[in-house]
Write a protein that holds these residues in place. Structure first.
Motif, PDB file in Angstrom:
ATOM      1  N   GLU A 224       0.830  -1.216   0.000  1.00  0.00           N
ATOM      2  CA  GLU A 224       0.000   0.000   0.000  1.00  0.00           C
ATOM      3  C   GLU A 224       0.854   1.251   0.000  1.00  0.00           C
ATOM      4  O   GLU A 224       1.964   1.247   0.551  1.00  0.00           O
TER       5      GLU A 224
ATOM      6  N   HIS B 141      -3.556   0.364  -3.324  1.00  0.00           N
ATOM      7  CA  HIS B 141      -3.390  -0.973  -2.740  1.00  0.00           C
ATOM      8  C   HIS B 141      -3.230  -2.010  -3.838  1.00  0.00           C
ATOM      9  O   HIS B 141      -3.997  -2.011  -4.803  1.00  0.00           O
TER      10      HIS B 141
ATOM     11  N   SER C  81      -2.293   0.249   6.389  1.00  0.00           N
ATOM     12  CA  SER C  81      -3.568   0.955   6.280  1.00  0.00           C
ATOM     13  C   SER C  81      -4.726   0.039   6.652  1.00  0.00           C
ATOM     14  O   SER C  81      -4.622  -1.195   6.592  1.00  0.00           O
TER      15      SER C  81
ATOM     16  N   ALA D 288      -5.437  -2.177   3.740  1.00  0.00           N
ATOM     17  CA  ALA D 288      -4.511  -3.314   3.599  1.00  0.00           C
ATOM     18  C   ALA D 288      -4.928  -4.434   4.548  1.00  0.00           C
ATOM     19  O   ALA D 288      -4.942  -5.614   4.173  1.00  0.00           O
TER      20      ALA D 288
ATOM     21  N   THR E 108       4.559  -1.229   3.325  1.00  0.00           N
ATOM     22  CA  THR E 108       3.956   0.108   3.453  1.00  0.00           C
ATOM     23  C   THR E 108       4.851   1.171   2.826  1.00  0.00           C
ATOM     24  O   THR E 108       6.040   1.227   3.140  1.00  0.00           O
TER      25      THR E 108
END
Ligand SMILES: NC(=O)C1=CN([C@@H]2O[C@H](COP(=O)(O)OP(=O)(O)OC[C@H]3O[C@@H](n4cnc5c(N)ncnc54)[C@H](OP(=O)(O)O)[C@@H]3O)[C@@H](O)[C@H]2O)C=CC1
Ligand SMILES: O=C(O)C1=N[C@H](C(=O)O)C[C@H](O)C1
Length: 270
Positions: free
Chosen positions: A155, A218, A166, A169, A208
């Motif tokens: 992401e 994503h 996130s 995610a 990330t």
């Protein structure tokens, strides 16, 4: 039927502004109040002007009790501690509470379930867009079909985001775990650094990235022998989340107390 009267919590934030614009533009809903934390820069400003549209005659306040009086629903994209406290208040009033806040701990998630048991009509999702809700469905199916493939979730978000991975995610990770009939908590790898050893078979990895003004991207990667399948969602405007949150509030009007997800709002459960 009368318009659904909505309070926007976190009105001074990025999503707060998008929610004010959505509630002002969509049919069947009306902005009833706009709240932010005491001391926030937005307090006292007109909600419409602050959100970049015409003045709405509603000042952003730090008085949650006053804002909730007479309202039907709250759209809340704030911080975990504020959402938990607000859930206690909305459940006591039997109100609709749409929670977009991410980065919540397991204890905080339990508090939302308790608030729903106590009478709240809560819809909570790490991502209120139609695209990601559909993507989660596809990820679950792909995880089942590609049962031996490695799953990695990547992401990227803007440089102001404070939680990782996130909420989206994690939502996609849960969907993949469901497709594999495993518990995500027992199989996720959220950080890799140093001499990690070979990849644990059956694990679900997260990576990330943070930078610039990226609204949200994503990718769910299914990596197998000599091939990869990637399912990708790119958010280009926060309106997709705000429109979904408003739609969820309208949907919840006909539901009994409970804790719901966006897949139920869109009828994507099977
Ligand atoms: N589920 C989804 O579809 C989406 C979820 N999100 C999530 O929504 C949340 C907010 O994101 P974003 O708008 O970008 O963040 P921002 O920081 O821009 O906005 C959060 C707002 O909440 C305010 N706030 C903090 N405490 C309180 C409180 N006690 N009462 C009322 N307001 C409060 C903040 O005030 P101050 O800054 O002054 O402290 C700020 O204005 C994040 O968790 C994010 O991950 C975001 C997009 C989509
Ligand atoms: O903080 C954000 O901006 C976003 N947060 C949500 C998340 O944590 O997944 C949804 C979206 O990706 C934007």
């Amino acid at each position: 039927m009368a318009d659904l009267k909505i309070v926007v919590a976190g009105a001074g934030g990025r999503m707060g502004a998008a929610n004010i614009r959505a509630v002002s533009a969509l049919a069947g809903v009306a902005l009833h109040g706009a709240v932010d934390r005491a001391g926030a820069e937005a307090i006292g400003k007109d909600a419409g002007s602050f959100a970049g549209i015409e003045p709405l005659g509603i000042a952003i306040t730090d008085d949650m009790q006053a804002a909730l009086a007479g309202a039907d629903a709250v759209i809340d994209f704030t911080i975990p501690t504020a959402s938990v406290e607000l859930a206690r208040q909305t459940s006591a009033r039997g109100m609709i509470h749409i929670i977009g806040t991410t980065g919540c701990s397991p204890d905080q998630d339990r508090a939302f379930a308790e608030a729903a048991n106590a009478g709240g009509r809560i819809v909570k999702s790490g991502n209120f867009s139609m695209g990601v809700t559909l993507l989660a469905n596809l990820v679950r199916k792909a995880a089942t079909a590609l049962s031996a493939y490695d799953i990695e979730i990547l992401e990227m978000h803007h440089n102001k985001k404070v939680d990782a991975p996130s909420g989206t995610a994690l939502l996609l990770g849960e969907a993949a775990a469901k497709g594999r009939n495993i518990a995500l908590a027992d199989h996720s790898v959220r950080v890799r650094d140093g001499h990690t050893g070979a990849r644990e078979p059956g694990s679900i990895g997260f990576a990330t990235l943070r930078g610039g003004t990226v609204v949200g991207e994503h990718s769910v990667i299914f990596a197998g022998p000599s091939e990869r399948i990637e399912l990708v969602h790119r958010a280009e405007d926060r309106a997709i989340f705000a429109n979904g949150a408003t739609r969820a509030a309208l949907w919840a009007r006909d539901q009994k107390a409970g804790l719901y997800g966006m897949d139920e709002v869109l009828g994507l459960t099977d």
